[in-house]
Structure formats: C-alpha cells, structure tokens
Design a protein around this motif. Structure first.
Motif, PDB file in Angstrom:
ATOM      1  N   ARG A 119      40.653  43.013  42.299  1.00  0.00           N
ATOM      2  CA  ARG A 119      41.313  44.308  42.114  1.00  0.00           C
ATOM      3  C   ARG A 119      42.747  44.022  41.685  1.00  0.00           C
ATOM      4  O   ARG A 119      43.642  43.903  42.511  1.00  0.00           O
TER       5      ARG A 119
ATOM      6  N   HIS B 147      35.647  46.643  47.138  1.00  0.00           N
ATOM      7  CA  HIS B 147      35.437  48.043  46.781  1.00  0.00           C
ATOM      8  C   HIS B 147      35.343  48.934  48.023  1.00  0.00           C
ATOM      9  O   HIS B 147      35.505  50.156  47.922  1.00  0.00           O
TER      10      HIS B 147
ATOM     11  N   ARG C 242      42.163  52.490  49.664  1.00  0.00           N
ATOM     12  CA  ARG C 242      43.100  52.299  48.562  1.00  0.00           C
ATOM     13  C   ARG C 242      44.514  52.144  49.118  1.00  0.00           C
ATOM     14  O   ARG C 242      45.198  53.120  49.409  1.00  0.00           O
TER      15      ARG C 242
ATOM     16  N   GLU D  80      46.915  44.045  45.804  1.00  0.00           N
ATOM     17  CA  GLU D  80      46.078  43.332  44.864  1.00  0.00           C
ATOM     18  C   GLU D  80      45.089  42.482  45.655  1.00  0.00           C
ATOM     19  O   GLU D  80      45.460  41.874  46.658  1.00  0.00           O
TER      20      GLU D  80
END
Length: 266
Positions: free
Chosen positions: A16, A43, A47, A52
């Motif tokens: 990500r 995933h 969020r 990262e």
C-alpha cells in the motif's frame, strides 16, 4: 557502504504505497512465505492516514526465484536492514509472523545500532517464542515426505500445493531453506529494545506456548502486551481482522504526537 535504491526495491514490496508516508509498516513473512502473503492483511487494515505498508521479499521465491537462498537469520537481517535504511527517514513499525518475528526483532536491533533514533517505534510479533527461548529444531533435516507432513500439521500451506508433485518440487527447497535458517538461529544477548512490543499468538500453537510468547517481555524496556487468539500456528488466517486491529492501533499511536507513547515516545 550505503545501499542503492535497487537494493531497497529488491527486498521491499510496497503493498500500500504512500508518496508522503508519516509512518511505515514493514511486514516479515514466515518460513516458506513471501511478500504476497500480506496482501489480504494489508487490505484489512483500517485506513490510517499517512501509513504506508510494505512487505519483505526474501530471495529464492516468486519474482526473486532465480536468486540464491539465504539460510541465516543474521545474514537476512543484515540485508533487510541495509534495504530499510533509506526508508528509516519515517517512523517504522515492524510486524513479523513465525520466522518473520525473529527476523523483525533482529532488524530492530540493527536499525538501533546504526542510529538510535532509527529504532522502530513499535514491534509486533506473531506465532513465535521469544528469541531467548530455545527449542531444538530438526525439520530441515527431514525427508521430503516428513517435511510435507509437518506442513500439514502446522497449516498455512494450500493443500493443493502439498498434493501436487510438480508444485512440491518448487516449494520444498524454499521451505527447507527457511527452516534451516530459523532452526540454526541462536539468540545473542543484547540490551532490550525501548519500543513497545506486542505479541500475538494462537492459543493452540504447537510451536509457541503462551509462556514462551510472554517471554518477549524480557526483550523491551517499553510497554508490552500479549494477546492470544483461538487457533494454531496460522490463527491469523482466521482472525485476520483481529490482527489488523492490533496493527492499526499501533499505527495510530505512532502517527499521533510523541506524547501518546507515554514515557517511551521518541
């Protein structure tokens, strides 16, 4: 010698990416594992703004399959530390499962030895006894049939791979190498880390007892937490969201001002 960008790209996979990351999560795979193992977990993470997610890709598998294996945890740690060094300009959180837990611990010490301020802000380890708790291991010396039997016992490998002779030919050398690396590992006593350490473990894991997991407390002078989940060595495949929650909490804490880490903030 400073690592080149090519060296960093060889060892790190950005699951990500974040162009202006405020914190980096680096995931270390288990024996026989690869960076892609962490795609579903990444995933599942909440969020976290500015986070990262990267995973280490060991040589000898997937896109590095033509490169020679590394059958030493300390040597792996040296390579990974060199590859991570350019990324230590942002706070790092390290997470490793099984062999990856021991490797993450060794990398944390090497990062601190290079620059004290580069010590990871958090170390999360899963499915592995503390480095100071030794068990004799001989899996890497077993026959192919016995090695397959061990893989069935601990889980984590698609049965389709174990039932296909051609696929077995590709994965058994990788797994044997990694078992050799972790079974030959011997802890070298060192001052404890100062970062928080969180330990996750399956309550029925045949490779790690709760007492062996709790011994990670000896390896940090910072905050310590232990959480057990129902299941065996690959409990995290079933309890992925619980693991993601633990990682998210650490990332959120690191992303906040330093005082949120109490007396351990840096």
């Amino acid at each position: 010698m400073s690592p080149t960008p090519d060296a960093t790209d060889a060892w790190m996979r950005r699951i990500r990416p974040h162009a202006d990351a405020s914190v980096r999560l680096v995931c270390f795979p288990h024996a026989g594992g690869s960076a892609t193992y962490y795609h579903p977990l990444a995933h599942s993470l909440a969020r976290i703004p500015g986070a990262e997610v990267l995973a280490v890709q060991y040589p000898g598998r997937q896109d590095r399959r033509r490169e020679p294996f590394v059958d030493s945890v300390p040597l792996l740690a040296d390579h990974v530390t060199a590859a991570l060094n350019p990324l230590a300009d942002r706070p790092l959180v390290l997470f490793g499962h099984s062999m990856g837990a021991t490797l993450a611990y060794e990398v944390a010490h090497r990062l601190r030895a290079r620059r004290p301020e580069s010590e990871p802000r958090w170390l999360l380890v899963s499915g592995r006894r503390a480095p100071s708790r030794f068990r004799e291991g001989t899996v890497h010396l077993r026959t192919d049939a016995q090695l397959v039997e061990e893989l069935r016992r601990v889980g984590g490998t698609d049965p389709a791979f174990l039932d296909d002779p051609e696929l077995l030919d590709t994965i058994l050398p990788v797994i044997r190498n990694d078992y050799r690396a972790i079974e030959s590992y011997r802890w070298t006593p060192a001052p404890p880390l100062t970062c928080p350490v969180t330990v996750l473990v399956g309550a029925q894991d045949p490779q790690t007892t709760l007492d062996e997991a709790a011994a990670w407390r000896e390896h940090t002078s910072g905050p310590f937490a232990l959480r057990d989940f129902p299941g065996g060595h690959f409990y995290l495949d079933v309890h992925r969201q619980g693991v993601a929650d633990a990682l998210s909490q650490a990332l959120e804490r690191v992303a906040r001002p330093m005082e949120t880490l109490g007396g351990n903030g840096r």
